[in-house]
Design a protein around this motif. Structure first.
Motif, PDB file in Angstrom:
ATOM      1  N   GLY A  56      47.563  39.805  45.769  1.00 33.50           N
ATOM      2  CA  GLY A  56      47.492  38.776  44.728  1.00 33.50           C
ATOM      3  C   GLY A  56      47.467  39.371  43.330  1.00 33.50           C
ATOM      4  O   GLY A  56      47.427  40.593  43.144  1.00 33.50           O
ATOM      5  N   ASN A  57      47.458  38.475  42.343  1.00 32.88           N
ATOM      6  CA  ASN A  57      47.590  38.920  40.946  1.00 32.88           C
ATOM      7  C   ASN A  57      46.356  39.647  40.417  1.00 32.88           C
ATOM      8  O   ASN A  57      46.456  40.458  39.498  1.00 32.88           O
ATOM      9  N   LYS A  58      45.184  39.388  40.975  1.00 30.49           N
ATOM     10  CA  LYS A  58      43.951  39.990  40.428  1.00 30.49           C
ATOM     11  C   LYS A  58      43.945  41.502  40.580  1.00 30.49           C
ATOM     12  O   LYS A  58      43.257  42.196  39.830  1.00 30.49           O
ATOM     13  N   VAL A  59      44.698  41.982  41.567  1.00 28.49           N
ATOM     14  CA  VAL A  59      44.695  43.433  41.815  1.00 28.49           C
ATOM     15  C   VAL A  59      45.258  44.161  40.592  1.00 28.49           C
ATOM     16  O   VAL A  59      44.691  45.162  40.122  1.00 28.49           O
ATOM     17  N   ARG A  60      46.351  43.638  40.051  1.00 28.57           N
ATOM     18  CA  ARG A  60      46.951  44.286  38.873  1.00 28.57           C
ATOM     19  C   ARG A  60      45.989  44.277  37.682  1.00 28.57           C
ATOM     20  O   ARG A  60      45.887  45.240  36.934  1.00 28.57           O
ATOM     21  N   LYS A  61      45.301  43.146  37.481  1.00 27.55           N
ATOM     22  CA  LYS A  61      44.431  43.026  36.301  1.00 27.55           C
ATOM     23  C   LYS A  61      43.206  43.934  36.423  1.00 27.55           C
ATOM     24  O   LYS A  61      42.777  44.559  35.454  1.00 27.55           O
ATOM     25  N   LEU A  62      42.669  44.002  37.646  1.00 29.02           N
ATOM     26  CA  LEU A  62      41.450  44.809  37.817  1.00 29.02           C
ATOM     27  C   LEU A  62      41.725  46.306  37.673  1.00 29.02           C
ATOM     28  O   LEU A  62      40.811  47.069  37.358  1.00 29.02           O
ATOM     29  N   SER A  85      36.748  31.997  45.280  1.00 29.05           N
ATOM     30  CA  SER A  85      37.528  32.740  44.280  1.00 29.05           C
ATOM     31  C   SER A  85      38.268  33.952  44.866  1.00 29.05           C
ATOM     32  O   SER A  85      37.670  34.806  45.531  1.00 29.05           O
ATOM     33  N   ASN A  86      39.567  34.020  44.572  1.00 28.67           N
ATOM     34  CA  ASN A  86      40.355  35.206  44.925  1.00 28.67           C
ATOM     35  C   ASN A  86      39.935  36.400  44.081  1.00 28.67           C
ATOM     36  O   ASN A  86      39.883  37.531  44.567  1.00 28.67           O
ATOM     37  N   HIS A  87      39.675  36.115  42.802  1.00 32.52           N
ATOM     38  CA  HIS A  87      39.261  37.198  41.899  1.00 32.52           C
ATOM     39  C   HIS A  87      37.977  37.859  42.415  1.00 32.52           C
ATOM     40  O   HIS A  87      37.855  39.089  42.420  1.00 32.52           O
ATOM     41  N   SER A 196      48.818  29.338  37.036  1.00 28.68           N
ATOM     42  CA  SER A 196      47.948  29.849  35.962  1.00 28.68           C
ATOM     43  C   SER A 196      46.610  29.149  35.974  1.00 28.68           C
ATOM     44  O   SER A 196      46.518  27.986  36.344  1.00 28.68           O
ATOM     45  N   SER A 197      45.609  29.899  35.494  1.00 29.00           N
ATOM     46  CA  SER A 197      44.295  29.278  35.324  1.00 29.00           C
ATOM     47  C   SER A 197      43.596  29.892  34.119  1.00 29.00           C
ATOM     48  O   SER A 197      43.495  29.282  33.062  1.00 29.00           O
ATOM     49  N   SER A 198      43.146  31.150  34.257  1.00 30.08           N
ATOM     50  CA  SER A 198      42.467  31.769  33.103  1.00 30.08           C
ATOM     51  C   SER A 198      43.468  32.424  32.144  1.00 30.08           C
ATOM     52  O   SER A 198      43.071  32.916  31.093  1.00 30.08           O
ATOM     53  N   GLY A 199      44.737  32.444  32.476  1.00 26.25           N
ATOM     54  CA  GLY A 199      45.791  32.787  31.516  1.00 26.25           C
ATOM     55  C   GLY A 199      46.182  34.253  31.404  1.00 26.25           C
ATOM     56  O   GLY A 199      47.147  34.575  30.710  1.00 26.25           O
ATOM     57  N   GLY A 200      45.475  35.148  32.103  1.00 27.86           N
ATOM     58  CA  GLY A 200      45.759  36.573  31.938  1.00 27.86           C
ATOM     59  C   GLY A 200      47.116  36.994  32.471  1.00 27.86           C
ATOM     60  O   GLY A 200      47.785  37.860  31.885  1.00 27.86           O
ATOM     61  N   THR A 201      47.534  36.381  33.565  1.00 33.73           N
ATOM     62  CA  THR A 201      48.826  36.735  34.157  1.00 33.73           C
ATOM     63  C   THR A 201      49.947  36.321  33.203  1.00 33.73           C
ATOM     64  O   THR A 201      50.835  37.119  32.873  1.00 33.73           O
ATOM     65  N   LEU A 202      49.870  35.091  32.728  1.00 37.02           N
ATOM     66  CA  LEU A 202      50.868  34.581  31.777  1.00 37.02           C
ATOM     67  C   LEU A 202      50.878  35.443  30.508  1.00 37.02           C
ATOM     68  O   LEU A 202      51.946  35.801  29.991  1.00 37.02           O
ATOM     69  N   VAL A 296      45.582  25.908  46.391  1.00 34.74           N
ATOM     70  CA  VAL A 296      44.921  25.816  45.080  1.00 34.74           C
ATOM     71  C   VAL A 296      45.871  26.188  43.940  1.00 34.74           C
ATOM     72  O   VAL A 296      45.906  25.517  42.906  1.00 34.74           O
ATOM     73  N   TYR A 297      46.610  27.270  44.137  1.00 33.96           N
ATOM     74  CA  TYR A 297      47.415  27.813  43.033  1.00 33.96           C
ATOM     75  C   TYR A 297      48.914  27.762  43.330  1.00 33.96           C
ATOM     76  O   TYR A 297      49.670  27.064  42.661  1.00 33.96           O
ATOM     77  N   THR A 298      49.340  28.561  44.327  1.00 31.88           N
ATOM     78  CA  THR A 298      50.784  28.773  44.469  1.00 31.88           C
ATOM     79  C   THR A 298      51.523  27.520  44.956  1.00 31.88           C
ATOM     80  O   THR A 298      52.699  27.341  44.626  1.00 31.88           O
ATOM     81  N   HIS A 324      54.914  34.885  43.259  1.00 32.96           N
ATOM     82  CA  HIS A 324      53.900  34.548  44.272  1.00 32.96           C
ATOM     83  C   HIS A 324      52.641  35.346  43.952  1.00 32.96           C
ATOM     84  O   HIS A 324      52.611  36.562  44.158  1.00 32.96           O
ATOM     85  N   THR A 325      51.618  34.648  43.445  1.00 34.23           N
ATOM     86  CA  THR A 325      50.419  35.350  42.964  1.00 34.23           C
ATOM     87  C   THR A 325      49.337  35.511  44.030  1.00 34.23           C
ATOM     88  O   THR A 325      48.212  35.889  43.717  1.00 34.23           O
ATOM     89  N   GLY A 326      49.678  35.203  45.297  1.00 34.45           N
ATOM     90  CA  GLY A 326      48.707  35.459  46.371  1.00 34.45           C
ATOM     91  C   GLY A 326      47.822  34.256  46.642  1.00 34.45           C
ATOM     92  O   GLY A 326      48.247  33.113  46.495  1.00 34.45           O
ATOM     93  N   GLY A 327      46.588  34.548  47.087  1.00 40.26           N
ATOM     94  CA  GLY A 327      45.652  33.459  47.355  1.00 40.26           C
ATOM     95  C   GLY A 327      45.647  32.955  48.787  1.00 40.26           C
ATOM     96  O   GLY A 327      45.093  31.901  49.087  1.00 40.26           O
TER      97      GLY A 327
END
Ligand SMILES: Cc1ncc(COP(=O)(O)O)c(C=O)c1O
Length: 333
Positions: A56-62, A85-87, A196-202, A296-298, A324-327
């Protein structure tokens, strides 16, 4: 700017490697066929497969948020999200990999017995602190920070979704990957559709494509909860601050701003609650491509994609990339 120059800017920032290299881009011909003859070429970038703790997308951000210098002396990670939460899952997994304790402040009714991400949070060894509302989350994290300090430890608070200027750098990298996988083609625009939710990916994608001067790229963000205008302004603020982290002129974001679209039309009755459109999308993705999207998301991003195709927002000769951001765990909630 050339990709090598942007990689050089990124390399100034250390990261903890969690991803397993570039995620694949695949064609979705059967989904395209199911959506009708005017549908542009459809592709998916599979960030569900970032390769750590179910991806998922959180891996890149973390990777950037948990950079080694930021962890000096740290004994515990503290972070927050909803009960599913996925995060929180990826943060708990990262804490385990780094040999740190982890406290998750989660809001909402905990499932009994725990399911899906709530189950994985426990399996990964995190301590769970439940709070009633979203507003209770930040104060509760600060209480945990103080409690850890009392016992001689040192906590690091990772903000919601790791949507920080540093976290967004993970998606500047993501934009570079996609740039290499899908070079610009004359007279063909690329529309990237994402949840999108908290906007970091965008934000990270916006900063990355602005740096790359990809004037053919359009970003279409489907909100899981946040009102569309708020999501756009949060993402723009984060994108400008991510550019500052890279020592670049934050005004560069204006290069892509006119091609950033946010929508809250798929939120329906709220965060995590499926809609008729998201159910239709879930079935279509599964039955045409064998691709699983979460409720929830995708699935909502997929519903947005269908809506925009039906509204004729894309030209038949363009390309659409579903990010595809996972989840996946939420499918089992
Ligand atoms: C699967 C999935 N997709 C998309 C998002 C939204 O990403 P962001 O918070 O960066 O906007 C999240 C997290 O909230 C998520 O877990």
């Amino acid at each position: 700017m050339r990709p090598e120059a942007i990689y050089a800017l990124l390399d100034v920032h250390p990261r903890t490697h969690l991803t397993l290299g570039p995620t694949p881009v695949v064609h979705l011909p059967r989904l395209r066929g199911a959506l009708g003859p005017e549908t542009p070429e459809l592709l998916a970038k599979l960030d569900e497969a970032t390769g750590f703790a179910l991806g998922g997308n959180k891996v890149r951000k973390l990777e950037y948020e948990l950079a080694p210098p930021r962890l000096r002396g740290v004994t515990h990670l503290i972070t927050t999200g909803g009960v599913q939460s996925n995060h929180c899952r990826v943060a708990a997994a990262a804490a385990a990999r780094l040999g740190l304790g982890c406290v998750l402040v989660v809001n909402g009714d905990p499932p009994d017995p725990p399911t899906a991400n709530a189950l994985l949070h426990r399996l990964l060894g995190a301590k769970i602190r439940s709070v009633s509302t979203r507003a209770d989350r930040q104060p509760a994290m600060e209480v945990e920070l103080a409690r850890i300090a009392e016992f001689g430890g040192k906590g690091l608070i990772v903000p919601l979704g790791a949507s920080t200027p540093l976290g967004a750098l993970g998606y500047v990298r993501g934009a570079l990957e996609l740039h290499e996988q899908l070079p610009a083609e004359q007279d063909r625009d690329v529309h990237v559709v994402l949840a999108s939710s908290s906007g970091g990916t965008l934000a990270g994608l916006a900063a990355g494509f602005a740096l790359l001067e990809r004037t053919d790229i359009h970003l279409w963000a489907v909100s899981a909860d946040t009102p569309a205008e708020e999501l756009l302004s949060t993402a723009l603020e984060l994108a400008t601050r991510a550019l500052e982290e890279l020592d670049m002129d934050p005004a560069i974001v204006q290069r892509i701003q006119p091609r950033m679209n946010t929508s809250d039309e798929e939120v329906g009755d709220g965060y995590g609650i499926p809609t008729d459109a998201s159910r239709e999308a879930t079935e279509l993705w599964a039955r045409s491509e064998g691709m699983l999207v979460d409720p929830v998301y995708t699935s909502k991003a997929a519903a947005g994609l269908i809506r925009w195709i039906r509204e004729g927002r894309f030209l038949a000769g363009d390309r659409i990339v579903f990010l595809h951001t996972g989840g996946h765990p939420a499918i089992f909630a």
